[in-house]
Structure formats: C-alpha cells, structure tokens
Write an enzyme that holds these catalytic residues in place. Structure first.
Site, PDB file in Angstrom:
ATOM      1  N   ARG A 172       0.855  -1.190   0.000  1.00 31.23           N
ATOM      2  CA  ARG A 172       0.000   0.000   0.000  1.00 31.23           C
ATOM      3  C   ARG A 172       0.888   1.236   0.000  1.00 31.23           C
ATOM      4  O   ARG A 172       1.700   1.413   0.907  1.00 31.23           O
ATOM      5  CB  ARG A 172      -0.905  -0.008   1.238  1.00 31.23           C
ATOM      6  CG  ARG A 172      -1.735   1.256   1.399  1.00 31.23           C
ATOM      7  CD  ARG A 172      -2.696   1.140   2.591  1.00 31.23           C
ATOM      8  NE  ARG A 172      -3.475   2.357   2.764  1.00 31.23           N
ATOM      9  CZ  ARG A 172      -3.245   3.276   3.707  1.00 31.23           C
ATOM     10  NH1 ARG A 172      -2.272   3.120   4.572  1.00 31.23           N
ATOM     11  NH2 ARG A 172      -4.002   4.361   3.788  1.00 31.23           N
ATOM     12  N   HIS A 209      -2.868  10.945   0.699  1.00 28.23           N
ATOM     13  CA  HIS A 209      -2.307  10.745   2.038  1.00 28.23           C
ATOM     14  C   HIS A 209      -1.696  12.084   2.474  1.00 28.23           C
ATOM     15  O   HIS A 209      -0.501  12.171   2.761  1.00 28.23           O
ATOM     16  CB  HIS A 209      -1.298   9.600   2.029  1.00 28.23           C
ATOM     17  CG  HIS A 209      -1.064   8.968   3.373  1.00 28.23           C
ATOM     18  ND1 HIS A 209      -1.214   7.612   3.615  1.00 28.23           N
ATOM     19  CD2 HIS A 209      -0.689   9.499   4.559  1.00 28.23           C
ATOM     20  CE1 HIS A 209      -0.926   7.346   4.884  1.00 28.23           C
ATOM     21  NE2 HIS A 209      -0.598   8.483   5.480  1.00 28.23           N
ATOM     22  N   GLU A 245      -7.339   8.464   6.236  1.00 22.95           N
ATOM     23  CA  GLU A 245      -7.612   9.128   7.506  1.00 22.95           C
ATOM     24  C   GLU A 245      -8.077  10.580   7.363  1.00 22.95           C
ATOM     25  O   GLU A 245      -7.370  11.501   7.778  1.00 22.95           O
ATOM     26  CB  GLU A 245      -6.375   9.061   8.419  1.00 22.95           C
ATOM     27  CG  GLU A 245      -5.919   7.646   8.730  1.00 22.95           C
ATOM     28  CD  GLU A 245      -4.838   7.592   9.814  1.00 22.95           C
ATOM     29  OE1 GLU A 245      -4.352   8.651  10.237  1.00 22.95           O
ATOM     30  OE2 GLU A 245      -4.492   6.471  10.251  1.00 22.95           O
ATOM     31  N   ASN A 269      -7.515   1.619   9.730  1.00 25.64           N
ATOM     32  CA  ASN A 269      -6.239   1.887  10.396  1.00 25.64           C
ATOM     33  C   ASN A 269      -6.483   1.835  11.894  1.00 25.64           C
ATOM     34  O   ASN A 269      -7.448   2.434  12.396  1.00 25.64           O
ATOM     35  CB  ASN A 269      -5.688   3.274  10.038  1.00 25.64           C
ATOM     36  CG  ASN A 269      -5.182   3.344   8.601  1.00 25.64           C
ATOM     37  OD1 ASN A 269      -5.270   2.373   7.852  1.00 25.64           O
ATOM     38  ND2 ASN A 269      -4.662   4.501   8.235  1.00 25.64           N
ATOM     39  N   TYR A 311      -4.454   1.946  15.776  1.00 22.60           N
ATOM     40  CA  TYR A 311      -3.264   2.077  16.621  1.00 22.60           C
ATOM     41  C   TYR A 311      -3.556   1.943  18.111  1.00 22.60           C
ATOM     42  O   TYR A 311      -2.777   1.389  18.864  1.00 22.60           O
ATOM     43  CB  TYR A 311      -2.547   3.416  16.349  1.00 22.60           C
ATOM     44  CG  TYR A 311      -1.915   3.450  14.978  1.00 22.60           C
ATOM     45  CD1 TYR A 311      -0.680   2.860  14.760  1.00 22.60           C
ATOM     46  CD2 TYR A 311      -2.580   4.010  13.894  1.00 22.60           C
ATOM     47  CE1 TYR A 311      -0.092   2.854  13.497  1.00 22.60           C
ATOM     48  CE2 TYR A 311      -2.003   4.007  12.615  1.00 22.60           C
ATOM     49  CZ  TYR A 311      -0.760   3.423  12.435  1.00 22.60           C
ATOM     50  OH  TYR A 311      -0.195   3.406  11.182  1.00 22.60           O
ATOM     51  N   GLU A 354      -3.548  -0.088   7.975  1.00 22.59           N
ATOM     52  CA  GLU A 354      -2.387   0.285   8.798  1.00 22.59           C
ATOM     53  C   GLU A 354      -2.553  -0.280  10.190  1.00 22.59           C
ATOM     54  O   GLU A 354      -3.636  -0.230  10.776  1.00 22.59           O
ATOM     55  CB  GLU A 354      -2.230   1.811   8.957  1.00 22.59           C
ATOM     56  CG  GLU A 354      -1.721   2.531   7.754  1.00 22.59           C
ATOM     57  CD  GLU A 354      -1.570   4.027   7.985  1.00 22.59           C
ATOM     58  OE1 GLU A 354      -1.337   4.459   9.145  1.00 22.59           O
ATOM     59  OE2 GLU A 354      -1.703   4.773   7.004  1.00 22.59           O
TER      60      GLU A 354
HETATM   61  C1  PNW Z   1      -1.317   7.622  10.655  1.00 19.50           C
HETATM   62  N1  PNW Z   1      -2.766  11.282  15.878  1.00 19.50           N
HETATM   63  O1  PNW Z   1      -1.095   8.899  11.165  1.00 19.50           O
HETATM   64  C2  PNW Z   1      -0.955   7.792   9.192  1.00 19.50           C
HETATM   65  O2  PNW Z   1      -1.847   7.266   8.270  1.00 19.50           O
HETATM   66  C3  PNW Z   1       0.459   7.465   8.885  1.00 19.50           C
HETATM   67  O3  PNW Z   1       0.892   8.278   7.815  1.00 19.50           O
HETATM   68  C4  PNW Z   1       1.304   7.598  10.127  1.00 19.50           C
HETATM   69  O4  PNW Z   1       2.676   7.499   9.877  1.00 19.50           O
HETATM   70  C5  PNW Z   1       0.819   6.555  11.108  1.00 19.50           C
HETATM   71  O5  PNW Z   1      -0.559   6.700  11.367  1.00 19.50           O
HETATM   72  C6  PNW Z   1       1.559   6.568  12.440  1.00 19.50           C
HETATM   73  O6  PNW Z   1       1.340   7.773  13.095  1.00 19.50           O
HETATM   74  C7  PNW Z   1      -1.532   9.421  12.361  1.00 19.50           C
HETATM   75  O7  PNW Z   1      -2.031  12.165  16.376  1.00 19.50           O
HETATM   76  C8  PNW Z   1      -0.811  10.481  12.880  1.00 19.50           C
HETATM   77  O8  PNW Z   1      -3.847  10.964  16.393  1.00 19.50           O
HETATM   78  C9  PNW Z   1      -1.219  11.102  14.037  1.00 19.50           C
HETATM   79  C10 PNW Z   1      -2.363  10.659  14.674  1.00 19.50           C
HETATM   80  C11 PNW Z   1      -3.089   9.597  14.157  1.00 19.50           C
HETATM   81  C12 PNW Z   1      -2.679   8.985  12.997  1.00 19.50           C
END
Ligand code: PNW
Length: 461
Positions: free
Chosen positions: A83, A127, A172, A300, A302, A366
C-alpha cells in the site's frame, strides 16, 4: 528460500493479503524533481516550530530514487501486497490541469516492478500532501477542492487503472481535517474548529466524487476509503462520561464511516455538525454522492480511548465540539510515540463495524508501532517489542474474523522508518531500519518475523 514453512497455528482465510504500507511524503524525498509542485507539507515543515527538530520530507527515505531496491526488499520478505500513496503535486503541480507525464511515469514504473514480483499494488490517492496552490484557495475548507480531487482521481486511475486493482481514495480524513484545520498540529496548521468540520465534509464529498471516477477508469477494481478507528469507552456510567464517549465516537468514527456506507449522516452527527458550524454547508445532494457504494473499508488501528466529561476546555482540540473531554491514562504499556497498547481494541472495533454494517469487506490498511530501536554491536535490530505488538494485533484480527468480521488483508505500518509527520524522523515505525545519513536499509528482526508470517499465512505457535 526453498524451505516449506511449518503450518501456521492460526491460519487466516485463503487469499488473505499480507502486505506493508507507506505514504508518498513520508518516504519519497525528491520534492523538487520531475516537476513536482509544492504541497502543504513542504510549506508546513519549513515553518519553524511545526515539526520536531525542524525535520522535513526533502530527502526522507529517498524512495523516489530507490524504489526498485525497496520493491526487491518486499519481495525478499515475501510480501503479497504494498500500500503506497500517490503525491498529488507530482501529478498536478498546481492542483489542476493536465497530468504531468513524469509524475505518472514514476508510479507506473513502481506498479510494474511490483507486479513483476507478484506484489499487489494498493494505491491511496490522498495521504495528506495537498498541492499548496489549492490550499492558497482555501484547501479543504473550500468546497471546490472536492471537485479538484475527483479530477485528480480520474487522471491517476486512467493512467494506472489497467494494473492497479485496489484503490483507496483518502487516508484518515479525521487527521486531514482535525489535525490539519482543528488543532493545527498537521499541515496546513489552521486552528479553526468550525472550519475543520467543514473540511471533513468536503473531504468526504471528494471521496464520493472520486469513487465513480475511479470505477469508470478501472471497472474491475475494488474501491474504498481508509479511516482511523479508535474504540471509545466512558470512564464511568455517569451521564457526563457517557456523553463524552458518545461525542468522541461520533467525531472519530461515525462522522466518517456512516455517511460513506449508509449514504447519510445520522441525525446526531448532523446535529453536532450544525451546532458547531451552522447550516448550509451540507448541500442536498451531498450525502448521496458521499454514499457511492464502496467495495471495502480500510481500517487503520493504533490504539483506543477512555474518556471522561466535564473537563475544562484546554486549548485547540482535534475534536470540534468536544473540547471539554478528557482522555484518561489507563496505565497500559505504551509504544514509543506514547500510544497505549490495546490489541483487543482492534478485535472490538472490527466486530463492531461488521455488526453495524453487515457484509462490509475490510482490509487493515495500517497497524504498527514506533519503538526506540537500538542497533546492536553487530548492526542488527532486535525489536522484540514491535514483534509483540504486531503478534498481539494479528491475533486480534484472527479472533475478529472468527467472530464474523470479513477481513481480507493486513498492511503493516510501515515498511521503512520514515518522516513521521509532526514527529519528524525521531519516531521509527519501520520493520526495516533506514539510516537517514547513508540511506542504508537494514531489516529489523520484526521484518524477518513478519515475512515468515506472510509466507506461512498465519501466526507461529
Ligand atoms: C497515521 N494522531 O497517522 C498515518 O496514516 C500514517 O501516515 C502515520 O505514519 C501513522 O498513522 C503513524 O502515526 C496518524 O495524532 C498520525 O492521532 C497522528 C495521529 C493519528 C494517525
């Protein structure tokens, strides 16, 4: 090579796509090459105080020059999918007009080298690197940007739709809208709560306009969108905490998912929108456009949140209309970027989506973690913490599939250490280490571990 891996303990469905993810500005560099125009991230990263250590994406991982090597590396790791995103300002330096053949050619060569190695390209159109020329006209706060995005989508899909069969419109939009125009920690750095919500609507409109454009050029392709989901729990059952959780879930998850897959903003989402922005921004036909049928949802993931209500609004927030909500520390272990680790949150999120929107195919587009990797004396990187993170989250995906979620693939974030937006190069998400002085690539232990998972089609015992 040549060895048959032992059968995996938890096999994933046949055809499950194992891949890695990156994005253009985070890895390409070559920002002045082949006619590329400026993007909002060029401007933002040059503005003092915006990115840690004054870092920018001028060179990044030099992927623009080294893509063949990076594709070969993915192939050696046994990846089935990749991707990546297309830099809009390489295609339309000013955000409008005909495509620059040099920009298209780079992605065409990338796609060909992937296909040669049997790696499925999964292309993301946006992106976050908006052409600066469009930001100068209001960016995503200007409704016209949605129409510019659809034209750009048409140009890219006409050039690559014969070979790329997995298309994502936006990555996102929550970040693009609320970090970009809400609290301003991402480009273009605006602090404008109402404007950020209007930007969210225009991003969704751009998505809805781009879907038919891609379909026209690539009728046999799968088209979708990638959203960043976070399960939200209330701290207590008090009405203040429940209301806080409701608003964060509304702004984080449902504002984006519901209109895309149901073709309408839910009543409470629209009420919240109009309370913050007033009326007149959502035009009568917009929801029908946004609801253009998609073939898949990109997820995505996290972390997850626990929230409480009744706090004092403290500074600009990326949750417009929820500035009073407090995000609680649950005492869970954290990754290097400070995000609490909650692998079961991914299971819960996938199951919830599959229950709220039955029959929706999903890809994890992701998931991954930044850690303070230490380079051993022999040059190796033994990132057991990253392996544990990925292992836990893959087990969560496997469980969610067992509970009915239709998950078709997993793209690990990220192939390479890269420009981590406001954090610069200090946060390393790669399974391959990049020495940003020499551009040398060194697979970390996680790369070899994940390669084995991909080749075996599941997790080890
Ligand atoms: C995502 N937050 O970014 C992105 O899709 C990627 O480009 C990035 O590298 C990855 O997650 C890791 O961070 C985010 O602050 C960046 O909430 C910041 C946030 C969330 C997602």
């Amino acid at each position: 090579a040549g060895l048959t891996p032992p059968p995996a303990a938890s096999a994933f469905p046949p055809g499950f796509l194992w891949g890695v993810a990156t994005s253009a500005y985070q890895i390409e560099g070559a920002v002045g090459q082949d006619g590329r125009g400026a993007s909002i991230w060029d401007t933002f990263s040059r503005t003092p105080g915006k990115v840690a250590n004054g870092h920018n994406g001028d060179v990044a991982a030099d992927h623009y020059a080294r893509y063949e090597q990076d594709v070969a590396l993915m192939s050696e790791l046994g990846m089935g999918g990749y991707r990546f995103s297309v830099a809009w300002p390489r295609i339309q330096p000013d955000g409008r007009g005909p495509a620059d053949a040099r920009g298209l050619d780079f992605y065409s060569r990338l796609v060909d080298s992937l296909l040669e190695k049997n790696i499925r390209p999964a292309l993301t159109l946006y992106h976050w690197d908006l052409p600066q020329a469009l930001e100068d006209e209001g960016g995503w706060r200007n409704r016209d940007t949605a129409f510019r995005f659809a034209e750009y989508a048409q140009l890219v899909s006409e050039a690559l739709g014969d070979r790329v069969k997995l298309w994502g419109t936006l990555n996102e939009p929550w970040c693009a809208a609320f970090l970009g125009y809400g609290n301003g920690i991402h480009a273009p750095g605006a602090v404008d709560p109402a404007g950020s919500l209007i930007a969210a609507h225009h991003l969704l409109l751009g998505h809805g306009l781009a879907v038919p454009a891609v379909r026209a050029a690539a009728p046999d392709a799968e088209v979708g969108i990638t959203l960043n989901f976070y399960p939200v729990d209330a701290d207590t059952q008090s009405s203040a905490d429940l209301d806080a959780a409701h608003r964060i879930d509304l702004l984080q998850n449902r504002l984006f998912l519901d209109p895309v897959v149901e073709g309408a903003y839910p009543a409470d989402v629209r009420e919240h929108f109009e309370r913050v922005c007033g009326t007149g921004h959502i035009e009568p036909e917009d929801e029908k456009i946004i609801g253009a049928p998609v073939d898949f949802l990109g997820v995505n993931y996290y972390t997850s949140y626990r929230v409480a209500g009744g706090g004092e609004p403290s500074g600009p927030s990326p949750w417009p209309g929820a500035e009073d909500v407090r995000f609680l520390d649950r005492g869970l272990p954290r990754t290097g970027i400070g995000w609490e680790i909650d692998s079961d949150g991914l299971r819960r999120q996938l199951v919830r989506i599959s229950q709220d929107h039955p029959g929706l195919p999903m890809y994890i587009t992701e998931n991954g973690a930044a850690f303070d990797d230490t380079v051993d004396a022999d040059g190796g990187i033994d990132d057991a913490d990253r392996i544990a993170y990925i292992d836990g989250h893959l087990r969560a995906v496997h469980q969610a599939i067992g509970e009915g979620a239709d998950v078709r693939g997993y793209f690990l974030w990220s192939l390479l250490d890269n420009f981590e937006w406001a954090e610069g190069y200090g946060m390393r998400f790669g399974i391959v280490r990049v020495d940003f002085e020499t551009q040398q690539r060194t697979p970390k232990k996680s790369a070899l571990w994940y390669g084995n998972v991909a080749v075996a089609g599941g997790l080890p015992h």
